[in-house]
Design an enzyme around this catalytic site. Structure first.
Site: not given
Ligand code: BG6
Length: 491
Positions: A241, A386
Site C-alpha cells: 500500500h 496546504l
Molecule cells: C490490509 C491489511 O491490506 O489493509 C490490514 O492486511 C489493514 O492489516 C488494511 O488493516 C487497511 O485497509 P484500510 O482500507 O482499512 O485502510
C-alpha cells in the site's frame, strides 16, 4: 455491449473478504446501475450450501450508503436474485466443469464474459487458476482473474507464485489488486500533480524537503494474529500500500494516462530506489496498556495465535531514497503501525525554506515552522490542505501558519464515497488496468524489501515495545531527526 453477459465468480465465497468487501461492493455497483444488464454472481466454496443459504448469508452483509437509501430493500432483493452458489473443490477440474455448465446455461448464446475473484489463501491461487482456466474459461468472451495480496513473502516466493499463475493465465487476464489504489484520494494524486501548474513545477528535490507517507490504525491485530505473525507490518502495509503511494508520488510524468504508460513510470521509480539500510529502519511491537479509566488493552503477544516470544513488527518506520535526478537526497519517510493513538492514512510533502525569507524573524528561531506543507489525507475525512504563512489580522506583523483547506465532505456534500473495491471491480469488468499491479512492478517492490526483511529476520532484530494506543516507538523520532525531518502528524 448490451448483448453480452457477465458473471463474477467469487471463489472463497464464505470468507471474510467476500463478506466484508466483495459482495457489498458488487451490490453498490448494482444499485448505481454500473453492472451490465445480463449479470450474475456465483459464490464458489467447498461447503454445501443452497442458493437460498448463500443469499441469506450475503443479505446480512449488505447495507446501503446514505445516498443509496431509496428503494434499498427492493434493490437488495433484485440483487440477491442474481446470486447463485456452487459447491466445489479448489483443485478439481470437475468442480469447475460443473460450474461451467451452470454458467453456460445462463449465458445462452450471448458473448460470455467471466470474472473469477480469488478470495482465497494464496497457496491455492495456482490450483484455482489451473482448474478454472482449463474447465471454466469463456469460449467467446473474456476471462479475467482477480488476485489480492499476500503475493508471497519475498522476491522468490512471489516469483514462484507469478510463474505458477503465468502457466495458466496471460498477464492480460490477471488483475492484482492493491486496494489502496482504489481509494478516492489516491486516484486524485496524479490529478493534483499533473493538472495543477502550482504543483508540478515544484515537484522535485529543488523545492521539496521531504515526503512522509503515514499509516496508522487505532486497533491491534486481534483475531488476525495467525495471518499477521507470518507477515508483519512491513509486508502487510509498507511493501504494497505505502510503496504504491510512493511510486505514484515519485514517478516521472507518464506519456499518457494509459495503463501501460503509468505502470512503466511506476516501475522505473521503484527500480530507482536505493537499497534500504538497516540503520534507516525502526521496528516496534505493541505491548499491553491500561488506560487511565482502567480499560486494559492487550499486547500483540497476548493473542493466542501469536507465539509469546514473537518479534514480528506491528510498527515500522523507514527512511528511503530515490537515486535519480528529480529526488536525489530527498528523504521519503514511511511510517505504519497498528494499535496506535489514531486511525489515518496520509501523505505529507514538506517544502523547503523560502531563501532569504524576509519574515524569518516573525517565526522566532524555528524556521521549519515557516515552510509550506501539502497534506493529502486519504482517510478518514478525505481532505487536501496546504499550509501557508499568513499574517494574523490586526495591528503589528505577526505570522502564523494556516490551512488552505479542501475538505471533501464539505466541498462535495457527501459523507461517504464509493469503497475502493467498487472502483476496482468495475475496472476489471471494463478491462481498465491503470489501478492494478503489473508483474514487473510486484517484482520491483519485492526486490526492494526482500534484503531488508531477510536482514531483520537473520539478525533477529528485536522490536521496540510501545504501549497500545500510544504514538509508537520514540525511535521513529530519532530516525526522522537524523534527516532533519519532523513528523507532520505529530507537531
Ligand atoms: C490490509 C491489511 O491490506 O489493509 C490490514 O492486511 C489493514 O492489516 C488494511 O488493516 C487497511 O485497509 P484500510 O482500507 O482499512 O485502510
Amino acid at each position: 455491449d448490451q448483448d453480452s453477459t457477465c458473471s463474477v465468480t467469487v471463489v472463497g465465497a464464505s470468507g471474510d473478504l467476500a463478506k466484508k468487501k466483495i459482495f457489498p461492493a458488487l451490490f453498490a455497483l448494482f444499485y448505481e446501475g454500473y453492472l451490465p444488464k445480463h449479470f450474475t454472481i456465483y459464490g464458489y466454496a467447498r461447503s454445501k450450501m443452497t442458493n437460498e443459504q448463500l443469499r441469506d448469508m450475503i443479505s446480512t452483509t449488505l447495507t446501503c450508503r446514505i445516498d443509496q437509501r431509496e428503494n434499498c430493500g427492493q434493490k437488495q432483493e433484485d440483487f440477491l436474485k442474481r446470486c447463485f452458489y456452487h459447491a466445489g473443490q479448489y483443485d478439481s477440474e470437475d468442480s469447475f466443469k460443473e460450474l461451467d455448465a451452470k454458467l453456460r446455461e445462463q449465458e445462452g448464446d450471448r458473448t460470455a464474459n467471466r470474472v473469477f475473484y480469488l478470495s482465497i489463501p494464496p497457496n491455492i491461487f495456482v490450483d484455482v487458476a489451473r482448474c478454472s482456466s482449463r474447465a471454466a474459461s469463456s469460449s467467446n468472451g473474456y476471462t479475467r482473474v482477480i488476485v489480492e495480496k499476500p503475493f508471497g513473502r519475498d522476491l522468490q516466493s512471489s516469483g514462484e507464485l507469478s510463474q505458477g499463475l503465468a502457466e495458466h493465465l496471460s498477464e492480460d487476464q490477471i488483475y492484482r489488486i492493491d486496494h489502496y489504489l482504489g481509494k478516492e484520494l489516491v486516484e486524485n494524486l496524479s490529478v493534483l500533480r499533473f493538472s495543477n501548474l502550482i504543483f508540478e513545477p515544484l515537484w522535485s528535490r529543488q523545492f521539496i524537503r521531504n515526503v512522509q507517507i503515514i499509516f496508522s490504525e487505532d486497533f491491534g491485530t486481534e483475531g488476525r494474529g495467525g495471518y499477521f505473525d507470518n507477515y508483519g507490518i512491513i509486508r502487510d502495509i509498507m511493501q504494497n500500500h505505502l510503496l504504491q503511494l510512493l511510486a505514484l508520488l515519485a514517478m516521472e510524468p507518464p506519456v499518457s494516462l494509459a495503463a501501460e504508460d503509468i505502470r512503466n513510470e511506476k516501475v522505473k521509480a521503484l527500480r530507482s530506489m536505493k537499497p534500504i539500510r538497516l540503520e534507516d529502519v525502526v521496528v516496534g511491537q505493541y505491548k499491553e496498556h491500561t488506560s487511565k479509566s482502567g480499560v486494559s488493552y492487550p499486547a500483540y503477544t497476548d493473542d493466542k495465535t501469536v507465539p509469546s516470544n514473537s518479534i514480528t513488527p506491528t510498527f515500522s518506520c523507514i527512511a528511503m531514497f530515490i537515486d535519480n535526478a528529480r529526488w536525489d537526497g530527498v528523504p521519503f519517510l514511511m511510517k505504519a503501525g497498528k494499535a496506535l493513538n489514531d486511525k489515518r492514512a496520509e501523505i505529507r510533502i514538506q517544502f523547503r525554506h523560502v531563501p532569504g525569507n524576509l519574515y524569518k524573524n516573525s517565526f522566532g528561531t524555528d524556521l521549519d515552522k515557516a515552510t509550506n506543507e501539502l497534506v493529502m489525507r486519504v482517510q478518514p475525512d478525505e481532505a487536501i490542505y496546504l499550509k501557508i504563512n499568513n499574517k494574523v489580522p490586526g495591528l503589528g506583523v505577526r505570522l502564523d501558519r494556516s490551512n488552505l483547506n479542501l475538505q471533501y465532505a464539505e466541498r462535495y456534500k457527501k459523507k461517504e464515497f464509493p469503497d475502493s473495491y467498487e472502483r476496482l471491480i468495475l475496472d476489471v469488468i471494463n478491462g481498465d488496468k491503470r489501478l492494478f499491479i503489473r508483474d514487473d512492478e510486484l517484482a520491483a517492490a519485492w526486490k526492494l524489501f526482500t534484503p531488508l526483511l531477510k536482514e531483520l529476520e537473520e539478525k533477529q532484530v528485536a522490536p521496540e515495545l510501545y504501549p497500545y494506543g500510544s504514538r509508537g516507538p520514540i525511535g521513529a523520532h530519532y530516525l526522522a531527526a537524523k534527516y532533519n525531518v519532523r513528523w507532520g502528524d505529530q507537531s
